[in-house]
Write a protein that holds these residues in place. Structure first.
Motif, PDB file in Angstrom:
ATOM      1  N   ALA A  51      33.882  55.133 -60.398  1.00  0.00           N
ATOM      2  CA  ALA A  51      34.097  56.512 -59.922  1.00  0.00           C
ATOM      3  C   ALA A  51      33.027  56.918 -58.909  1.00  0.00           C
ATOM      4  O   ALA A  51      33.328  57.576 -57.903  1.00  0.00           O
ATOM      5  CB  ALA A  51      34.120  57.478 -61.099  1.00  0.00           C
ATOM      6  N   TYR A  52      31.769  56.528 -59.157  1.00  0.00           N
ATOM      7  CA  TYR A  52      30.697  56.862 -58.207  1.00  0.00           C
ATOM      8  C   TYR A  52      30.988  56.265 -56.835  1.00  0.00           C
ATOM      9  O   TYR A  52      30.844  56.931 -55.804  1.00  0.00           O
ATOM     10  CB  TYR A  52      29.336  56.354 -58.716  1.00  0.00           C
ATOM     11  N   ASP A  53      31.408  54.989 -56.820  1.00  0.00           N
ATOM     12  CA  ASP A  53      31.628  54.295 -55.539  1.00  0.00           C
ATOM     13  C   ASP A  53      32.751  54.945 -54.739  1.00  0.00           C
ATOM     14  O   ASP A  53      32.646  55.107 -53.522  1.00  0.00           O
ATOM     15  CB  ASP A  53      31.958  52.821 -55.794  1.00  0.00           C
ATOM     16  N   LEU A  54      33.829  55.323 -55.433  1.00  0.00           N
ATOM     17  CA  LEU A  54      34.949  55.955 -54.727  1.00  0.00           C
ATOM     18  C   LEU A  54      34.547  57.347 -54.239  1.00  0.00           C
ATOM     19  O   LEU A  54      34.900  57.754 -53.123  1.00  0.00           O
ATOM     20  CB  LEU A  54      36.182  56.033 -55.643  1.00  0.00           C
ATOM     21  N   ALA A  55      33.790  58.059 -55.067  1.00  0.00           N
ATOM     22  CA  ALA A  55      33.318  59.400 -54.666  1.00  0.00           C
ATOM     23  C   ALA A  55      32.428  59.286 -53.427  1.00  0.00           C
ATOM     24  O   ALA A  55      32.553  60.064 -52.469  1.00  0.00           O
ATOM     25  CB  ALA A  55      32.550  60.043 -55.824  1.00  0.00           C
ATOM     26  N   GLU A  56      31.538  58.299 -53.435  1.00  0.00           N
ATOM     27  CA  GLU A  56      30.638  58.089 -52.295  1.00  0.00           C
ATOM     28  C   GLU A  56      31.450  57.864 -51.014  1.00  0.00           C
ATOM     29  O   GLU A  56      31.167  58.453 -49.962  1.00  0.00           O
ATOM     30  CB  GLU A  56      29.736  56.880 -52.553  1.00  0.00           C
ATOM     31  N   ARG A  57      32.477  57.010 -51.099  1.00  0.00           N
ATOM     32  CA  ARG A  57      33.298  56.716 -49.921  1.00  0.00           C
ATOM     33  C   ARG A  57      34.041  57.959 -49.437  1.00  0.00           C
ATOM     34  O   ARG A  57      34.220  58.144 -48.231  1.00  0.00           O
ATOM     35  CB  ARG A  57      34.292  55.589 -50.237  1.00  0.00           C
ATOM     36  N   ALA A  58      34.489  58.796 -50.369  1.00  0.00           N
ATOM     37  CA  ALA A  58      35.186  60.032 -49.963  1.00  0.00           C
ATOM     38  C   ALA A  58      34.224  60.959 -49.223  1.00  0.00           C
ATOM     39  O   ALA A  58      34.588  61.583 -48.215  1.00  0.00           O
ATOM     40  CB  ALA A  58      35.785  60.726 -51.187  1.00  0.00           C
ATOM     41  N   VAL A  59      32.974  61.035 -49.702  1.00  0.00           N
ATOM     42  CA  VAL A  59      31.987  61.895 -49.018  1.00  0.00           C
ATOM     43  C   VAL A  59      31.629  61.300 -47.656  1.00  0.00           C
ATOM     44  O   VAL A  59      31.469  62.027 -46.667  1.00  0.00           O
ATOM     45  CB  VAL A  59      30.733  62.111 -49.897  1.00  0.00           C
ATOM     46  N   LEU A  60      31.530  59.968 -47.575  1.00  0.00           N
ATOM     47  CA  LEU A  60      31.256  59.328 -46.275  1.00  0.00           C
ATOM     48  C   LEU A  60      32.383  59.635 -45.285  1.00  0.00           C
ATOM     49  O   LEU A  60      32.140  59.872 -44.102  1.00  0.00           O
ATOM     50  CB  LEU A  60      31.086  57.813 -46.450  1.00  0.00           C
ATOM     51  N   ASP A  61      33.620  59.653 -45.782  1.00  0.00           N
ATOM     52  CA  ASP A  61      34.760  59.997 -44.914  1.00  0.00           C
ATOM     53  C   ASP A  61      34.637  61.449 -44.447  1.00  0.00           C
ATOM     54  O   ASP A  61      34.863  61.763 -43.269  1.00  0.00           O
ATOM     55  CB  ASP A  61      36.070  59.787 -45.692  1.00  0.00           C
ATOM     56  N   LEU A  62      34.243  62.318 -45.369  1.00  0.00           N
ATOM     57  CA  LEU A  62      34.053  63.744 -45.022  1.00  0.00           C
ATOM     58  C   LEU A  62      32.998  63.883 -43.916  1.00  0.00           C
ATOM     59  O   LEU A  62      33.199  64.610 -42.932  1.00  0.00           O
ATOM     60  CB  LEU A  62      33.650  64.509 -46.290  1.00  0.00           C
ATOM     61  N   VAL A  63      31.910  63.147 -44.069  1.00  0.00           N
ATOM     62  CA  VAL A  63      30.820  63.216 -43.078  1.00  0.00           C
ATOM     63  C   VAL A  63      31.287  62.620 -41.742  1.00  0.00           C
ATOM     64  O   VAL A  63      30.991  63.159 -40.671  1.00  0.00           O
ATOM     65  CB  VAL A  63      29.564  62.487 -43.615  1.00  0.00           C
ATOM     66  N   ALA A  64      32.070  61.541 -41.799  1.00  0.00           N
ATOM     67  CA  ALA A  64      32.570  60.928 -40.555  1.00  0.00           C
ATOM     68  C   ALA A  64      33.494  61.894 -39.813  1.00  0.00           C
ATOM     69  O   ALA A  64      33.497  61.949 -38.585  1.00  0.00           O
ATOM     70  CB  ALA A  64      33.307  59.632 -40.877  1.00  0.00           C
ATOM     71  N   ARG A  65      34.260  62.676 -40.561  1.00  0.00           N
ATOM     72  CA  ARG A  65      35.205  63.614 -39.934  1.00  0.00           C
ATOM     73  C   ARG A  65      34.522  64.868 -39.410  1.00  0.00           C
ATOM     74  O   ARG A  65      34.909  65.409 -38.379  1.00  0.00           O
ATOM     75  CB  ARG A  65      36.266  64.036 -40.953  1.00  0.00           C
ATOM     76  N   HIS A  66      33.538  65.345 -40.166  1.00  0.00           N
ATOM     77  CA  HIS A  66      32.977  66.671 -39.862  1.00  0.00           C
ATOM     78  C   HIS A  66      31.521  66.651 -39.417  1.00  0.00           C
ATOM     79  O   HIS A  66      30.987  67.684 -39.038  1.00  0.00           O
ATOM     80  CB  HIS A  66      33.089  67.584 -41.098  1.00  0.00           C
TER      81      HIS A  66
END
Ligand code: UT7
Length: 326
Positions: A51-66
């Protein structure tokens, strides 16, 4: 001060498990799964992804977008999950550390509606001045707690994560209502034990996901109806004001029943469960981002979220989309 969504990111693992793949080791078929659920395939986390790894990737995607700036002023992290890496430390604290946030952090366990529960808490804390901005994540590796011998549940779930920044938005935008509920009398219908062997009603618990599908189905159709109508009314709106319906992605028949009761056309409903199955707390943010990227959401649109799940719990929310954010 209205509070809404300012940024969004998601992640699904690369590995795809199709209905045909399942039929190779389970007594099931693509035809049964498709007609009963609408699901065609789901994503499966790697052995070393949690769960941590998937959450991290979702936040990285958020940062890449915004951009990195999207996390500025985030002083609260809530991770909704039903499959945490550990009893403790909580996943949110690990995310706080990974992104160098000066923030409080805790996990929230409320079945599939956990992401909406977490949004409600974040909005309330920002409104009350307890937080400036919050990072609200839903992250699930349900395939790790699936009983792969149980065809009635193994075909349903998939892995994924979604992350959103919650914060102040201009007048006329933001969350207009939340409806949250729980009914523990139905707890046995969808459970997985941890330390105790039994539930208070004496039900012996399974150590993998157990579900009485029919019971949960009936409950889902009922609460999707009542919770959505209540959320629309609390928002001071009418059914006709809803521009886009973003329901929990569990079963196409459940979504269709809710769609009909709301009097919506399919074009007003976001459905992606055929690709990802039921990703629990991650299903709404993943569907929301797909709708956004597909150009289906415009500034000022009234969106309706609804979810149901283990507890039993349910949640609905109405959000007026702020196009200047995400
Ligand atoms: O996030 C919340 C999570 N929960 C849910 O979303 C679940 C809500 N419930 C459902 O989506 C549906 O109840 C299911 C998809 C789980 C099941 O659909 P159903 O139409 O309620 O089927 P059922 O459980 O009544 O089973 C019908 C038949 C049974 O066989 P018999 O007794 O009629 O001979 C099952 O054994 O289908 C059989 N069956 C299957 N057959 C082939 C159950 N699972 C499968 C399968 N493949 N995977």
């Amino acid at each position: 001060m209205p509070v809404g969504l300012l940024a969004l990111g998601t992640y699904v693992p690369d590995k795809v498990l199709t209905n045909e793949d399942l039929a190779r080791f389970l007594d099931t078929s693509d035809e049964w799964i498709t007609t009963r659920t609408g699901i065609k395939e789901r994503r499966v986390a790697e052995q070393n992804q949690f769960a941590y790894d998937l959450a991290e990737r979702a936040v990285l995607d958020l940062v890449a977008r915004h951009g990195e700036g999207a996390l500025a002023d985030v002083d609260l992290v809530i991770v909704a999950t039903n499959a945490p890496d550990a009893f403790f430390p909580n996943t949110a604290a690990l995310i706080q550390n990974r992104f160098g946030l000066k923030a409080a952090g805790y996990d929230l366990l409320a079945g599939c509606p956990g992401w909406i529960y977490a949004l409600a808490q974040a909005v309330g804390q920002v409104e009350a001045g307890l937080a400036r901005k919050a990072l609200v994540i839903g992250s699930e590796v349900l395939t790790k707690i699936t009983d792969w011998r149980d065809r009635s549940t193994a075909v349903l779930f998939g892995d994924g994560a979604g992350a959103a920044v919650v914060g102040p938005v201009p007048d006329g935008y933001g969350f207009r209502s939340f409806v949250l509920g729980a009914d523990g009398s139905g707890g046995a219908a969808l459970h997985m034990g941890a330390l105790a062997n039994t539930l208070p009603d004496g039900t012996r618990m399974s150590n993998k996901i157990f579900m009485n599908g029919r019971e949960v189905f009936k409950f889902a159709v009922r609460v999707m109806d009542t919770a959505t109508l209540e959320a629309i009314e609390k928002a001071g709106l009418e059914k006709a004001d809803i521009r886009l319906f973003v329901p929990h992605q569990a079963n196409l028949r459940i979504v269709d029943a809710a769609r009909e009761r709301l009097g919506l056309d399919w074009e007003q409903v976001v459905v992606n469960l055929h690709k990802y199955g039921n990703t629990s707390t991650a299903s709404i943010p993943i569907a929301l981002k797909e709708a956004l990227d597909g150009g289906r959401i415009r500034d000022g649109d009234h969106l309706l979220f609804v979810s149901f799940g283990a507890g039993l719990t349910w949640a609905a929310a109405v959000l007026t989309w702020y196009g200047g954010g995400a």
